[in-house]
Design a protein around this motif. Structure first.
Motif, mmCIF file in Angstrom:
data_model
loop_
_atom_site.group_PDB
_atom_site.id
_atom_site.type_symbol
_atom_site.label_atom_id
_atom_site.label_comp_id
_atom_site.label_asym_id
_atom_site.label_seq_id
_atom_site.Cartn_x
_atom_site.Cartn_y
_atom_site.Cartn_z
ATOM 1 N N LEU A 36 10.750 0.367 -0.184
ATOM 2 C CA LEU A 36 10.493 0.364 -1.630
ATOM 3 C C LEU A 36 10.828 -0.993 -2.244
ATOM 4 C CD1 LEU A 36 11.777 3.915 -2.640
ATOM 5 C CD2 LEU A 36 9.411 3.141 -2.475
ATOM 6 N N LEU A 37 11.924 -1.591 -1.814
ATOM 7 C CA LEU A 37 12.288 -2.900 -2.342
ATOM 8 C C LEU A 37 11.263 -3.953 -1.938
ATOM 9 C CD1 LEU A 37 14.338 -4.605 -3.875
ATOM 10 C CD2 LEU A 37 15.639 -4.862 -1.754
ATOM 11 N N ALA A 38 10.800 -3.896 -0.703
ATOM 12 C CA ALA A 38 9.782 -4.843 -0.251
ATOM 13 C C ALA A 38 8.479 -4.626 -1.003
ATOM 14 C CB ALA A 38 9.563 -4.697 1.254
ATOM 15 N N ALA A 39 8.078 -3.372 -1.175
ATOM 16 C CA ALA A 39 6.843 -3.083 -1.910
ATOM 17 C C ALA A 39 6.939 -3.594 -3.335
ATOM 18 C CB ALA A 39 6.569 -1.580 -1.899
ATOM 19 N N ALA A 40 8.070 -3.347 -3.989
ATOM 20 C CA ALA A 40 8.241 -3.797 -5.370
ATOM 21 C C ALA A 40 8.163 -5.312 -5.458
ATOM 22 C CB ALA A 40 9.582 -3.301 -5.913
ATOM 23 N N THR A 41 8.768 -5.995 -4.502
ATOM 24 C CA THR A 41 8.755 -7.458 -4.514
ATOM 25 C C THR A 41 7.342 -7.994 -4.344
ATOM 26 O OG1 THR A 41 10.994 -7.485 -3.595
ATOM 27 C CG2 THR A 41 9.714 -9.512 -3.423
ATOM 28 N N GLY A 47 0.702 -8.363 -7.475
ATOM 29 C CA GLY A 47 0.023 -7.247 -8.129
ATOM 30 C C GLY A 47 -0.231 -6.130 -7.135
ATOM 31 N N TYR A 48 -0.621 -4.976 -7.653
ATOM 32 C CA TYR A 48 -0.867 -3.831 -6.775
ATOM 33 C C TYR A 48 -2.091 -4.054 -5.897
ATOM 34 C CZ TYR A 48 -1.958 0.910 -5.262
ATOM 35 O OH TYR A 48 -2.260 2.011 -4.498
ATOM 36 N N SER A 49 -3.196 -4.465 -6.484
ATOM 37 C CA SER A 49 -4.427 -4.627 -5.710
ATOM 38 C C SER A 49 -4.311 -5.754 -4.698
ATOM 39 C CB SER A 49 -5.616 -4.875 -6.646
ATOM 40 O OG SER A 49 -5.416 -6.056 -7.407
ATOM 41 N N GLY A 50 -3.501 -6.766 -4.994
ATOM 42 C CA GLY A 50 -3.363 -7.898 -4.091
ATOM 43 C C GLY A 50 -2.281 -7.721 -3.045
ATOM 44 N N ALA A 51 -1.558 -6.612 -3.104
ATOM 45 C CA ALA A 51 -0.464 -6.374 -2.161
ATOM 46 C C ALA A 51 -1.012 -5.850 -0.836
ATOM 47 C CB ALA A 51 0.532 -5.379 -2.752
ATOM 48 N N SER A 73 0.460 5.764 2.550
ATOM 49 C CA SER A 73 -0.437 4.738 2.024
ATOM 50 C C SER A 73 0.312 3.837 1.041
ATOM 51 C CB SER A 73 -1.622 5.391 1.293
ATOM 52 O OG SER A 73 -1.153 6.112 0.158
ATOM 53 N N LYS A 74 -0.365 2.780 0.618
ATOM 54 C CA LYS A 74 0.197 1.914 -0.414
ATOM 55 C C LYS A 74 0.354 2.678 -1.722
ATOM 56 C CE LYS A 74 -2.345 -1.423 -2.218
ATOM 57 N NZ LYS A 74 -3.047 -2.716 -2.415
ATOM 58 N N HIS A 75 -0.593 3.536 -2.004
ATOM 59 C CA HIS A 75 -0.504 4.344 -3.218
ATOM 60 C C HIS A 75 0.724 5.246 -3.183
ATOM 61 C CE1 HIS A 75 -1.525 7.589 -6.091
ATOM 62 N NE2 HIS A 75 -2.124 6.613 -6.742
ATOM 63 N N GLY A 126 8.529 -4.685 -10.129
ATOM 64 C CA GLY A 126 7.380 -4.427 -9.268
ATOM 65 C C GLY A 126 6.502 -3.309 -9.775
ATOM 66 N N ILE A 127 7.101 -2.182 -10.165
ATOM 67 C CA ILE A 127 6.279 -1.060 -10.600
ATOM 68 C C ILE A 127 5.646 -1.345 -11.955
ATOM 69 C CG2 ILE A 127 8.056 0.293 -11.790
ATOM 70 C CD1 ILE A 127 5.197 1.578 -9.512
ATOM 71 N N SER A 128 6.313 -2.127 -12.794
ATOM 72 C CA SER A 128 5.740 -2.476 -14.093
ATOM 73 C C SER A 128 4.435 -3.248 -13.918
ATOM 74 C CB SER A 128 6.726 -3.305 -14.916
ATOM 75 O OG SER A 128 7.858 -2.550 -15.255
ATOM 76 N N ARG A 129 4.439 -4.186 -12.973
ATOM 77 C CA ARG A 129 3.194 -4.925 -12.739
ATOM 78 C C ARG A 129 2.152 -4.029 -12.080
ATOM 79 N NH1 ARG A 129 1.862 -10.833 -9.984
ATOM 80 N NH2 ARG A 129 -0.408 -10.612 -10.300
ATOM 81 N N ALA A 130 2.589 -3.187 -11.159
ATOM 82 C CA ALA A 130 1.630 -2.333 -10.445
ATOM 83 C C ALA A 130 0.890 -1.403 -11.403
ATOM 84 C CB ALA A 130 2.350 -1.526 -9.371
ATOM 85 N N ILE A 131 1.610 -0.770 -12.321
ATOM 86 C CA ILE A 131 0.962 0.209 -13.209
ATOM 87 C C ILE A 131 0.189 -0.446 -14.341
ATOM 88 C CG2 ILE A 131 2.622 2.014 -12.651
ATOM 89 C CD1 ILE A 131 3.976 1.516 -15.322
ATOM 90 N N SER A 132 0.241 -1.770 -14.411
ATOM 91 C CA SER A 132 -0.578 -2.455 -15.410
ATOM 92 C C SER A 132 -2.010 -2.639 -14.932
ATOM 93 C CB SER A 132 0.035 -3.820 -15.750
ATOM 94 O OG SER A 132 -0.077 -4.709 -14.648
ATOM 95 N N GLU A 133 -2.282 -2.313 -13.661
ATOM 96 C CA GLU A 133 -3.620 -2.501 -13.102
ATOM 97 C C GLU A 133 -4.432 -1.206 -13.193
ATOM 98 O OE1 GLU A 133 -3.621 -4.407 -9.304
ATOM 99 O OE2 GLU A 133 -1.967 -5.748 -9.833
ATOM 100 N N PRO A 134 -5.767 -1.318 -13.156
ATOM 101 C CA PRO A 134 -6.629 -0.145 -13.361
ATOM 102 C C PRO A 134 -6.350 1.021 -12.419
ATOM 103 C CG PRO A 134 -7.917 -2.167 -13.506
ATOM 104 C CD PRO A 134 -6.548 -2.571 -13.061
#
Length: 240
Positions: A36-41, A47-51, A73-75, A126-134
């Motif tokens: 989770l820490l790595a995913a957030a970083t 961004g989520y789509s670019g991760a 999954s990433k999701h 990390g999650i703040s940026r991720a949920i900003s994407e479509p």
């Protein structure tokens, strides 16, 4: 400096451990936390789509087998990250509640805590940026709706205690507070600028929202000179 009649500014609590997964076994917990820490970083950086999962695994120092044992999954990683962030936030809210301050002070402390986590908590960033994407926009709408509801509840408590200015509607005021905070987050040039912007925003909002008596005590309390969050403590609280 605070006047003799003004209450001292309550100290913003920072948990020794910001995680909320103590019911998970030790070995499982360590692996989940690393993922989770790595995913957030990676979300925060790309961004989520670019991760890419390969980047997350490389940062965590784990194999695909370890990942798919915990997350399909990433999701699923993003969803688990959001659950953890929300659960650890509730822990912090409870800790603030134990300070026994009035609802207006509690709202200021909770907003400071919210902003501090935005600034320095790697999972929240990390999650703040991720949920900003479509792909995760619905999660962002739910996040903001929950924040508005909690803020309205706190302002409603302040109204019941006679701490709001006449004519202030807690629901509409809550929308304004959340809009200002999220707007500051969007335009801030780094953590220090976000803290400054939110502090300046409260200087404009408090005299509008709070009763003149409460506002006068707040101005005399020394709140404007309160210490900024300790970024190292927030980051350390997320070590796996």
């Amino acid at each position: 400096m605070p006047s003799e009649s003004a209450p001292p500014v309550p100290e913003l609590p920072v948990p020794v451990s910001a995680w909320a997964d103590e019911e998970v076994g030790d070995r499982t917990r360590r692996t989940r936390r690393r993922l989770l820490l790595a995913a957030a970083t990676v979300f925060d950086t790309h961004g989520y789509s670019g991760a890419a999962l390969s980047d997350i695994l490389g940062l965590a120092g784990l194999t695909k087998g370890a990942l798919y044992f915990h997350f399909e999954s990433k999701h699923a990683l993003a969803e688990a990250l959001l659950v953890e962030v929300c659960a650890s936030w509730l822990q912090l809210v409870e800790e603030i509640g134990r300070l026994g301050v009035d609802p207006m002070w509690r709202l200021l402390l909770e907003t400071d805590a919210y902003v501090a986590r935005w600034m320095y908590d790697p999972l929240v960033r990390g999650i703040s940026r991720a949920i900003s994407e479509p792909d995760l926009r619905q999660r962002r709408l739910e996040w903001l709706s929950g924040w508005e509801h909690a803020t309205a509840e706190r302002l409603g408590q302040a109204e019941a205690a006679g701490l709001l200015a006449p004519g202030v509607d807690p629901v509409r005021a809550a929308r304004a507070v959340v809009a200002v905070a999220s707007g500051n987050h969007s335009v801030a040039d780094g953590p220090d600028d976000l803290w400054t912007r939110m502090s300046e925003s409260w200087e404009g909002l408090v005299p509008i929202l709070a009763s003149p008596e409460w506002t006068a005590r707040w101005r005399d309390s020394g709140w404007h000179d309160r210490p900024r969050p300790d970024g190292a403590r927030y980051r350390a609280s997320r070590e796996p």
